[in-house]
Enzyme design. Structure first.
Site, PDB file in Angstrom:
ATOM      1  N   ARG A 114      18.029   9.300 -48.334  1.00  0.00           N
ATOM      2  CA  ARG A 114      17.140   8.376 -47.613  1.00  0.00           C
ATOM      3  C   ARG A 114      15.770   8.987 -47.339  1.00  0.00           C
ATOM      4  O   ARG A 114      14.864   8.333 -46.865  1.00  0.00           O
ATOM      5  CB  ARG A 114      17.740   7.981 -46.264  1.00  0.00           C
ATOM      6  CG  ARG A 114      18.917   7.061 -46.384  1.00  0.00           C
ATOM      7  CD  ARG A 114      19.338   6.579 -45.010  1.00  0.00           C
ATOM      8  NE  ARG A 114      20.731   6.260 -45.002  1.00  0.00           N
ATOM      9  CZ  ARG A 114      21.245   5.084 -45.393  1.00  0.00           C
ATOM     10  NH1 ARG A 114      20.470   4.106 -45.771  1.00  0.00           N
ATOM     11  NH2 ARG A 114      22.541   4.889 -45.367  1.00  0.00           N
ATOM     12  N   ASN A 116      10.001  -3.900 -44.692  1.00  0.00           N
ATOM     13  CA  ASN A 116      11.111  -2.962 -44.534  1.00  0.00           C
ATOM     14  C   ASN A 116      12.021  -3.209 -45.742  1.00  0.00           C
ATOM     15  O   ASN A 116      12.796  -4.160 -45.745  1.00  0.00           O
ATOM     16  CB  ASN A 116      11.875  -3.207 -43.235  1.00  0.00           C
ATOM     17  CG  ASN A 116      13.004  -2.197 -43.058  1.00  0.00           C
ATOM     18  OD1 ASN A 116      13.381  -1.496 -44.004  1.00  0.00           O
ATOM     19  ND2 ASN A 116      13.544  -2.129 -41.856  1.00  0.00           N
ATOM     20  N   TYR A 162      20.259   2.081 -35.611  1.00  0.00           N
ATOM     21  CA  TYR A 162      19.345   0.939 -35.805  1.00  0.00           C
ATOM     22  C   TYR A 162      18.932   0.241 -34.505  1.00  0.00           C
ATOM     23  O   TYR A 162      18.158  -0.712 -34.544  1.00  0.00           O
ATOM     24  CB  TYR A 162      19.955  -0.056 -36.801  1.00  0.00           C
ATOM     25  CG  TYR A 162      20.070   0.535 -38.190  1.00  0.00           C
ATOM     26  CD1 TYR A 162      18.931   0.876 -38.915  1.00  0.00           C
ATOM     27  CD2 TYR A 162      21.318   0.787 -38.770  1.00  0.00           C
ATOM     28  CE1 TYR A 162      19.026   1.446 -40.174  1.00  0.00           C
ATOM     29  CE2 TYR A 162      21.420   1.353 -40.029  1.00  0.00           C
ATOM     30  CZ  TYR A 162      20.270   1.684 -40.725  1.00  0.00           C
ATOM     31  OH  TYR A 162      20.358   2.245 -41.977  1.00  0.00           O
ATOM     32  N   HIS A 193      14.589   3.439 -51.462  1.00  0.00           N
ATOM     33  CA  HIS A 193      14.868   4.737 -52.076  1.00  0.00           C
ATOM     34  C   HIS A 193      14.963   4.694 -53.590  1.00  0.00           C
ATOM     35  O   HIS A 193      15.075   5.733 -54.221  1.00  0.00           O
ATOM     36  CB  HIS A 193      16.147   5.306 -51.450  1.00  0.00           C
ATOM     37  CG  HIS A 193      16.152   5.163 -49.949  1.00  0.00           C
ATOM     38  ND1 HIS A 193      15.259   5.822 -49.141  1.00  0.00           N
ATOM     39  CD2 HIS A 193      16.885   4.354 -49.110  1.00  0.00           C
ATOM     40  CE1 HIS A 193      15.459   5.467 -47.881  1.00  0.00           C
ATOM     41  NE2 HIS A 193      16.441   4.573 -47.833  1.00  0.00           N
ATOM     42  N   HIS A 212      10.360   1.257 -41.051  1.00  0.00           N
ATOM     43  CA  HIS A 212      11.799   1.516 -40.928  1.00  0.00           C
ATOM     44  C   HIS A 212      12.162   1.595 -39.460  1.00  0.00           C
ATOM     45  O   HIS A 212      11.410   2.159 -38.657  1.00  0.00           O
ATOM     46  CB  HIS A 212      12.184   2.826 -41.619  1.00  0.00           C
ATOM     47  CG  HIS A 212      11.918   2.776 -43.082  1.00  0.00           C
ATOM     48  ND1 HIS A 212      12.720   2.092 -43.956  1.00  0.00           N
ATOM     49  CD2 HIS A 212      10.894   3.270 -43.825  1.00  0.00           C
ATOM     50  CE1 HIS A 212      12.213   2.167 -45.166  1.00  0.00           C
ATOM     51  NE2 HIS A 212      11.095   2.874 -45.110  1.00  0.00           N
ATOM     52  N   LEU A 213      13.316   1.059 -39.148  1.00  0.00           N
ATOM     53  CA  LEU A 213      13.834   1.153 -37.779  1.00  0.00           C
ATOM     54  C   LEU A 213      14.227   2.603 -37.487  1.00  0.00           C
ATOM     55  O   LEU A 213      13.898   3.154 -36.440  1.00  0.00           O
ATOM     56  CB  LEU A 213      15.068   0.253 -37.633  1.00  0.00           C
ATOM     57  CG  LEU A 213      14.798  -1.244 -37.825  1.00  0.00           C
ATOM     58  CD1 LEU A 213      16.063  -1.969 -38.239  1.00  0.00           C
ATOM     59  CD2 LEU A 213      14.234  -1.836 -36.541  1.00  0.00           C
ATOM     60  N   SER A 214      14.936   3.210 -38.436  1.00  0.00           N
ATOM     61  CA  SER A 214      15.403   4.587 -38.253  1.00  0.00           C
ATOM     62  C   SER A 214      14.368   5.558 -38.812  1.00  0.00           C
ATOM     63  O   SER A 214      13.487   5.161 -39.580  1.00  0.00           O
ATOM     64  CB  SER A 214      16.738   4.764 -38.986  1.00  0.00           C
ATOM     65  OG  SER A 214      16.554   4.600 -40.387  1.00  0.00           O
ATOM     66  N   ASP A 245       6.253  -1.561 -58.000  1.00  0.00           N
ATOM     67  CA  ASP A 245       5.264  -2.099 -58.949  1.00  0.00           C
ATOM     68  C   ASP A 245       4.586  -3.352 -58.399  1.00  0.00           C
ATOM     69  O   ASP A 245       3.375  -3.544 -58.580  1.00  0.00           O
ATOM     70  CB  ASP A 245       5.925  -2.424 -60.296  1.00  0.00           C
ATOM     71  CG  ASP A 245       6.296  -1.171 -61.083  1.00  0.00           C
ATOM     72  OD1 ASP A 245       5.837  -0.078 -60.720  1.00  0.00           O
ATOM     73  OD2 ASP A 245       7.066  -1.308 -62.062  1.00  0.00           O
TER      74      ASP A 245
HETATM   75  O1  LIG Z   1      18.788  -0.707 -44.666  1.00  0.00           O
HETATM   76  C1  LIG Z   1      18.223   0.318 -44.284  1.00  0.00           C
HETATM   77  C2  LIG Z   1      17.353   0.263 -43.116  1.00  0.00           C
HETATM   78  C3  LIG Z   1      16.149   1.194 -43.147  1.00  0.00           C
HETATM   79  O2  LIG Z   1      15.150   0.636 -43.978  1.00  0.00           O
HETATM   80  C4  LIG Z   1      15.574   1.261 -41.705  1.00  0.00           C
HETATM   81  O3  LIG Z   1      14.955   0.290 -41.290  1.00  0.00           O
HETATM   82  O4  LIG Z   1      15.779   2.251 -41.013  1.00  0.00           O
HETATM   83  C5  LIG Z   1      16.528   2.577 -43.686  1.00  0.00           C
HETATM   84  C6  LIG Z   1      17.206   2.478 -45.044  1.00  0.00           C
HETATM   85  O5  LIG Z   1      17.566   3.763 -45.512  1.00  0.00           O
HETATM   86  C7  LIG Z   1      18.467   1.637 -44.933  1.00  0.00           C
HETATM   87  O6  LIG Z   1      19.053   1.475 -46.215  1.00  0.00           O
END
Ligand SMILES: O=C1C[C@@](O)(C(=O)O)C[C@@H](O)[C@@H]1O
Length: 144
Positions: free
Chosen positions: A111, A74, A22, A80, A100-102, A87
């Site tokens: 994921r 985010n 992250y 997921h 998403h950060l990752s 909705d």
């Molecule tokens: O809480 C997070 C962070 C996330 O949304 C991300 O920003 O990479 C990725 C998700 O899978 C994870 O549950």
């Protein structure tokens, strides 16, 4: 241009999570980068974080009520599986960017799927805090 940014669950304690995945910044540090970029883009941003699905749904509905011109979200782990967040987003008529950060495409199988992405305008994943900044740039360009 008025933009809402929503951070989902567990992002409030980001600095306690896996720094390698992250990026090691706290949410407050990321919010500071967002506020600085907002000034450069002449964008009015409201930032909201919640660990609760219903609160996130209420806030997404607020995009309609308070007439935001765009949403950056985010959804954290809700990405997921949350049909209710999907909705709520589906009702919006303004651009929505999932961030998403990752890089969720390169992580565990559970994921890799986002139930939210199909109802968003676009998705930016894997660039750490830069994902949010690119999303802001995109909303600005889309608004022109
Ligand atoms: O809480 C997070 C962070 C996330 O949304 C991300 O920003 O990479 C990725 C998700 O899978 C994870 O549950």
């Amino acid at each position: 241009m008025k933009v809402l940014i929503i951070h989902g669950p567990n992002l409030n304690l980001l600095e306690k999570r896996d720094n390698f995945i992250y990026g090691g910044k706290s949410l407050e540090q990321i919010n500071e980068l967002i506020r600085n970029r907002a000034m450069e883009l002449d964008m009015d941003v409201e930032i909201f974080q919640s660990n609760h699905e219903g609160e996130i749904v209420d806030k997404i509905q607020d995009v309609i009520i308070s007439r935001y011109s765009g949403l950056i979200i985010n959804p954290g782990g809700f990405t997921h599986y949350s049909i209710v967040i999907r909705d709520a987003i589906e009702m919006l008529e303004v651009p929505v960017i999932e961030v998403h950060l990752s890089n969720i495409s390169g992580r565990e199988n559970f994921r890799r799927e986002s139930v939210i992405a199909p109802v968003c305008t676009g998705q930016i994943s894997g660039l750490g805090s830069i994902s949010y900044l690119i999303a802001m740039d995109a909303l600005k360009l889309l608004n022109k």
